[in-house]
Design a protein around this motif. Structure first.
Motif, PDB file in Angstrom:
ATOM      1  N   THR A   1      32.365  42.941  25.744  1.00  0.00           N
ATOM      2  CA  THR A   1      31.554  43.949  26.446  1.00  0.00           C
ATOM      3  C   THR A   1      30.100  43.899  25.980  1.00  0.00           C
ATOM      4  O   THR A   1      29.815  43.778  24.785  1.00  0.00           O
ATOM      5  N   GLY A   2      29.218  43.948  26.978  1.00  0.00           N
ATOM      6  CA  GLY A   2      27.781  43.902  26.696  1.00  0.00           C
ATOM      7  C   GLY A   2      27.231  42.488  26.662  1.00  0.00           C
ATOM      8  O   GLY A   2      26.022  42.297  26.478  1.00  0.00           O
ATOM      9  N   HIS A   3      28.090  41.514  26.868  1.00  0.00           N
ATOM     10  CA  HIS A   3      27.665  40.114  26.753  1.00  0.00           C
ATOM     11  C   HIS A   3      27.932  39.355  28.065  1.00  0.00           C
ATOM     12  O   HIS A   3      28.115  39.969  29.097  1.00  0.00           O
ATOM     13  N   THR A   4      27.917  38.038  27.963  1.00  0.00           N
ATOM     14  CA  THR A   4      28.086  37.196  29.151  1.00  0.00           C
ATOM     15  C   THR A   4      29.463  36.538  29.111  1.00  0.00           C
ATOM     16  O   THR A   4      29.854  36.012  28.059  1.00  0.00           O
ATOM     17  N   VAL A   5      30.189  36.602  30.226  1.00  0.00           N
ATOM     18  CA  VAL A   5      31.485  35.913  30.307  1.00  0.00           C
ATOM     19  C   VAL A   5      31.401  34.828  31.384  1.00  0.00           C
ATOM     20  O   VAL A   5      30.892  35.061  32.479  1.00  0.00           O
ATOM     21  N   ILE A   6      31.881  33.665  31.023  1.00  0.00           N
ATOM     22  CA  ILE A   6      31.775  32.490  31.901  1.00  0.00           C
ATOM     23  C   ILE A   6      33.197  32.011  32.170  1.00  0.00           C
ATOM     24  O   ILE A   6      33.977  31.830  31.229  1.00  0.00           O
ATOM     25  N   MET A   7      33.519  31.813  33.441  1.00  0.00           N
ATOM     26  CA  MET A   7      34.911  31.432  33.769  1.00  0.00           C
ATOM     27  C   MET A   7      34.964  30.481  34.955  1.00  0.00           C
ATOM     28  O   MET A   7      34.055  30.445  35.793  1.00  0.00           O
ATOM     29  N   GLY A   8      36.077  29.750  35.014  1.00  0.00           N
ATOM     30  CA  GLY A   8      36.334  28.896  36.159  1.00  0.00           C
ATOM     31  C   GLY A   8      36.697  29.736  37.378  1.00  0.00           C
ATOM     32  O   GLY A   8      37.165  30.880  37.251  1.00  0.00           O
ATOM     33  N   ARG A   9      36.525  29.125  38.540  1.00  0.00           N
ATOM     34  CA  ARG A   9      36.809  29.838  39.796  1.00  0.00           C
ATOM     35  C   ARG A   9      38.263  30.323  39.849  1.00  0.00           C
ATOM     36  O   ARG A   9      38.556  31.420  40.341  1.00  0.00           O
ATOM     37  N   LYS A  10      39.197  29.538  39.307  1.00  0.00           N
ATOM     38  CA  LYS A  10      40.610  29.945  39.381  1.00  0.00           C
ATOM     39  C   LYS A  10      40.878  31.148  38.476  1.00  0.00           C
ATOM     40  O   LYS A  10      41.675  32.025  38.819  1.00  0.00           O
ATOM     41  N   THR A  11      40.238  31.174  37.324  1.00  0.00           N
ATOM     42  CA  THR A  11      40.391  32.349  36.444  1.00  0.00           C
ATOM     43  C   THR A  11      39.786  33.582  37.109  1.00  0.00           C
ATOM     44  O   THR A  11      40.368  34.668  37.095  1.00  0.00           O
ATOM     45  N   TRP A  12      38.603  33.423  37.712  1.00  0.00           N
ATOM     46  CA  TRP A  12      37.999  34.528  38.468  1.00  0.00           C
ATOM     47  C   TRP A  12      38.989  35.077  39.482  1.00  0.00           C
ATOM     48  O   TRP A  12      39.209  36.288  39.581  1.00  0.00           O
ATOM     49  N   GLU A  13      39.616  34.167  40.242  1.00  0.00           N
ATOM     50  CA  GLU A  13      40.535  34.619  41.300  1.00  0.00           C
ATOM     51  C   GLU A  13      41.819  35.198  40.719  1.00  0.00           C
ATOM     52  O   GLU A  13      42.527  35.932  41.408  1.00  0.00           O
ATOM     53  N   SER A  14      42.115  34.879  39.451  1.00  0.00           N
ATOM     54  CA  SER A  14      43.331  35.413  38.826  1.00  0.00           C
ATOM     55  C   SER A  14      43.141  36.847  38.343  1.00  0.00           C
ATOM     56  O   SER A  14      44.114  37.536  38.036  1.00  0.00           O
ATOM     57  N   LEU A  15      41.894  37.296  38.250  1.00  0.00           N
ATOM     58  CA  LEU A  15      41.656  38.666  37.776  1.00  0.00           C
ATOM     59  C   LEU A  15      42.057  39.658  38.863  1.00  0.00           C
ATOM     60  O   LEU A  15      41.704  39.466  40.028  1.00  0.00           O
ATOM     61  N   PRO A  16      42.774  40.716  38.509  1.00  0.00           N
ATOM     62  CA  PRO A  16      43.085  41.724  39.523  1.00  0.00           C
ATOM     63  C   PRO A  16      41.770  42.263  40.117  1.00  0.00           C
ATOM     64  O   PRO A  16      40.820  42.510  39.368  1.00  0.00           O
ATOM     65  N   PRO A  17      41.723  42.429  41.457  1.00  0.00           N
ATOM     66  CA  PRO A  17      40.468  42.856  42.084  1.00  0.00           C
ATOM     67  C   PRO A  17      39.815  44.065  41.414  1.00  0.00           C
ATOM     68  O   PRO A  17      38.593  44.140  41.317  1.00  0.00           O
ATOM     69  N   LYS A  18      40.612  44.988  40.890  1.00  0.00           N
ATOM     70  CA  LYS A  18      39.986  46.186  40.292  1.00  0.00           C
ATOM     71  C   LYS A  18      39.271  45.876  38.974  1.00  0.00           C
ATOM     72  O   LYS A  18      38.499  46.690  38.477  1.00  0.00           O
ATOM     73  N   TYR A  19      39.568  44.720  38.373  1.00  0.00           N
ATOM     74  CA  TYR A  19      38.881  44.346  37.126  1.00  0.00           C
ATOM     75  C   TYR A  19      37.813  43.283  37.361  1.00  0.00           C
ATOM     76  O   TYR A  19      37.354  42.632  36.428  1.00  0.00           O
ATOM     77  N   ARG A  20      37.450  43.061  38.607  1.00  0.00           N
ATOM     78  CA  ARG A  20      36.569  41.959  38.966  1.00  0.00           C
ATOM     79  C   ARG A  20      35.330  42.474  39.663  1.00  0.00           C
ATOM     80  O   ARG A  20      35.507  43.135  40.689  1.00  0.00           O
ATOM     81  N   PRO A  21      34.113  42.231  39.221  1.00  0.00           N
ATOM     82  CA  PRO A  21      33.780  41.543  37.982  1.00  0.00           C
ATOM     83  C   PRO A  21      34.166  42.370  36.754  1.00  0.00           C
ATOM     84  O   PRO A  21      34.268  43.597  36.829  1.00  0.00           O
ATOM     85  N   LEU A  22      34.363  41.699  35.629  1.00  0.00           N
ATOM     86  CA  LEU A  22      34.660  42.413  34.388  1.00  0.00           C
ATOM     87  C   LEU A  22      33.492  43.338  34.093  1.00  0.00           C
ATOM     88  O   LEU A  22      32.342  42.890  34.028  1.00  0.00           O
TER      89      LEU A  22
END
Ligand SMILES: NC(=O)c1ccc[n+]([C@@H]2O[C@H](COP(=O)([O-])OP(=O)(O)OC[C@H]3O[C@@H](n4cnc5c(N)ncnc54)[C@H](OP(=O)(O)O)[C@@H]3O)[C@@H](O)[C@H]2O)c1
Length: 157
Positions: A36-57
């Motif tokens: 929290t408070g920083h930068t998170v970098i992820m692959g497109r598949k990980t992005w799509e794996s996040l539940p919509p309510k937690y996306r973006p983190l």
């Protein structure tokens, strides 16, 4: 700091059927606290794996890596097409590479820190594994033992 942060099982599993095959709220709380408070970098598949309510983190700069030039993300989320940009990206922030397997493998060379949660279980029929990495250049600087997992922090020697 550029850190890889991952949770993996004893057989190096990190994902199955597009999701994480365990539910460890205490480890998620650690992930949230440290990123929290920083930068998170992820692959497109990980992005799509996040539940919509937690996306973006929330309360983190979210960056999604994809080759797709037209890939659409919500306002405030950055798209990255070239991983070699990572070292120069928001250099004043802590950058956390949060997966998945493909991205860990391609970005390890940029990392100075590893946060590895060792989950004390074996996952059958796993389809996504943490890459085999040479641990020789890394030293343990912290270790936190929990009932079902251990969080181990490594820095480059
Ligand atoms: N246990 C954990 O800590 C953890 C953490 C994160 C994820 N996971 C799990 O890991 C799985 C997803 O991992 P994954 O390895 O399948 O996928 P991923 O690494 O999340 O994403 C792969 C995608 O990233 C893009 N990409 C990769 N390298 C690129 C490059 N050099 N340039 C541009 N784009 C690039 C491509 O997107 P395009 O196809 O759009 O071009 C590629 O398909 C899921 O099961 C997830 O739940 C687990």
């Amino acid at each position: 700091m550029i850190a890889l942060i991952v949770a993996k099982s004893t057989n190096n599993c990190i994902g199955k059927n597009g999701t994480i095959p365990w539910n460890l709220p205490e480890d998620l709380a650690f992930f949230k606290k440290i990123t929290t408070g920083h930068t998170v970098i992820m692959g497109r598949k990980t992005w799509e794996s996040l539940p919509p309510k937690y996306r973006p983190l929330p309360n983190r700069k979210n960056i999604v890596i994809t080759t797709q030039k037209e890939y659409v993300v919500p306002e405030g989320v950055d798209i990255m097409h070239n991983i070699s940009e990572i070292p120069n990206l928001y250099p004043k922030t802590k950058r956390f590479i949060i997966g998945g397997a493909q991205i860990y493998k391609e970005t390890l060379a940029f990392a100075d820190t590893l946060y590895i949660t060792e989950v004390h279980m074996q996952v059958d029929h796993c389809d996504t594994f943490f890459p085999d990495i040479d641990m020789l250049p890394w030293k343990v600087v912290a270790q936190d033992e929990k009932e079902h997992f251990s969080i181990i922090t490594y820095k480059r020697k």
